[in-house]
Design a protein around this motif. Structure first.
Motif, PDB file in Angstrom:
ATOM      1  N   LEU A 161      39.373  45.399  34.252  1.00  0.00           N
ATOM      2  CA  LEU A 161      39.672  44.057  35.085  1.00  0.00           C
ATOM      3  C   LEU A 161      40.091  43.069  34.306  1.00  0.00           C
ATOM      4  O   LEU A 161      39.705  42.863  33.590  1.00  0.00           O
ATOM      5  N   THR A 162      41.347  42.788  34.464  1.00  0.00           N
ATOM      6  CA  THR A 162      41.809  41.840  33.634  1.00  0.00           C
ATOM      7  C   THR A 162      42.102  40.531  34.160  1.00  0.00           C
ATOM      8  O   THR A 162      42.590  39.243  33.738  1.00  0.00           O
ATOM      9  N   ASP A 163      41.877  40.091  35.905  1.00  0.00           N
ATOM     10  CA  ASP A 163      41.649  39.246  36.444  1.00  0.00           C
ATOM     11  C   ASP A 163      40.587  38.781  37.485  1.00  0.00           C
ATOM     12  O   ASP A 163      41.378  40.107  38.903  1.00  0.00           O
ATOM     13  N   LEU A 164      39.666  38.091  37.461  1.00  0.00           N
ATOM     14  CA  LEU A 164      38.647  38.678  38.938  1.00  0.00           C
ATOM     15  C   LEU A 164      38.538  37.165  40.069  1.00  0.00           C
ATOM     16  O   LEU A 164      38.733  36.209  39.230  1.00  0.00           O
ATOM     17  N   ARG A 165      39.414  37.394  41.056  1.00  0.00           N
ATOM     18  CA  ARG A 165      39.275  36.367  41.957  1.00  0.00           C
ATOM     19  C   ARG A 165      39.011  37.007  42.533  1.00  0.00           C
ATOM     20  O   ARG A 165      39.017  35.330  44.088  1.00  0.00           O
ATOM     21  N   SER A 166      38.383  38.065  43.085  1.00  0.00           N
ATOM     22  CA  SER A 166      37.571  37.371  45.146  1.00  0.00           C
ATOM     23  C   SER A 166      36.762  37.751  44.759  1.00  0.00           C
ATOM     24  O   SER A 166      35.486  37.390  45.978  1.00  0.00           O
ATOM     25  N   HIS A 167      35.413  37.324  43.741  1.00  0.00           N
ATOM     26  CA  HIS A 167      34.501  36.904  43.747  1.00  0.00           C
ATOM     27  C   HIS A 167      34.002  35.583  42.837  1.00  0.00           C
ATOM     28  O   HIS A 167      33.347  35.581  42.313  1.00  0.00           O
ATOM     29  N   GLU A 168      34.922  34.929  43.360  1.00  0.00           N
ATOM     30  CA  GLU A 168      35.017  33.011  42.868  1.00  0.00           C
ATOM     31  C   GLU A 168      33.772  32.268  42.378  1.00  0.00           C
ATOM     32  O   GLU A 168      33.161  32.083  41.700  1.00  0.00           O
TER      33      GLU A 168
END
Length: 206
Positions: free
Chosen positions: A110-117
């Motif tokens: 994972l390089t960018d976590l956006r869905s589980h802010e």
């Protein structure tokens, strides 16, 4: 030498993915003891993942997770990533690539976590100057989060601070001697934080 270097890089990638999916449920360690393992992270829509196929750079790709939960991988096309851990997605890709190349080695990071802010935030409540909800960052400790919240206020009882954490569906409470951390530099209870942690600093009893 290049072959040995690639073996080392791939081994490190696999270890990184494996470490992020381990959750022993043990009492968290202090900041001086290293980062504790985090629970399995389920990939979600808008996250960005890096797929690396060892010795096949033309098959490696960085891809966003589409609204249907899938990512696109060269040769095999769409792969379901949403709702799965990186290691599960890597295994799915490996099995499908095995139809085209011999013994593929695949790593998904994972390089960018956006869905589980909001699931990945840390919250500081109670007798602090600015109660806050903040993004979790690797290496973040209790002290880091409290300082981000402006420090304790004049009515705080810092040595009665509690860290609340979800562990295997249950809420665990850990005593934090925040006063000793701030005033005496005693870091034994300056625990490393995980996404979703809540720190509560109570007021003094008058």
């Amino acid at each position: 030498m290049n072959g040995f270097r690639w073996v080392g890089v791939f081994t490190m990638m696999v270890i990184v993915v494996g470490c992020t999916t381990l959750d022993t449920g043990a009492v968290p360690e202090s900041a001086g003891a290293g980062q504790p393992p985090e629970p399995d992270y389920k990939i979600g829509v808008d996250d960005r993942v890096q797929v690396t196929v060892w010795r096949n750079p033309e098959l490696s790709v960085v891809a966003p997770v589409r609204p249907d939960g899938k990512i696109s991988v060269p040769i095999i096309g769409d792969v379901m990533a949403g709702g799965h851990t990186p290691s599960e997605v890597a295994e799915s890709i490996r099995k499908r690539l095995a139809e085209y190349i011999r013994e593929p080695n695949v790593a998904v990071i994972l390089t960018d976590l956006r869905s589980h802010e909001f699931l990945t935030r840390v919250r500081v409540t109670g007798a602090v100057r600015t109660p806050r909800s903040m993004p979790h960052r690797q290496g973040m400790t209790v002290l880091d989060a409290v300082l981000e919240a402006g420090g304790i206020n004049d009515f705080a009882s810092p040595n009665r601070t509690t860290l609340y954490r979800k562990v295997k569906g249950k809420t665990e409470a850990y005593e934090i001697e925040l006063g000793d951390i701030l005033r005496k530099g005693r870091l034994e209870s300056n625990l490393l934080l995980r996404p979703g942690d809540v720190i509560t600093v109570p007021e003094r009893l008058f």
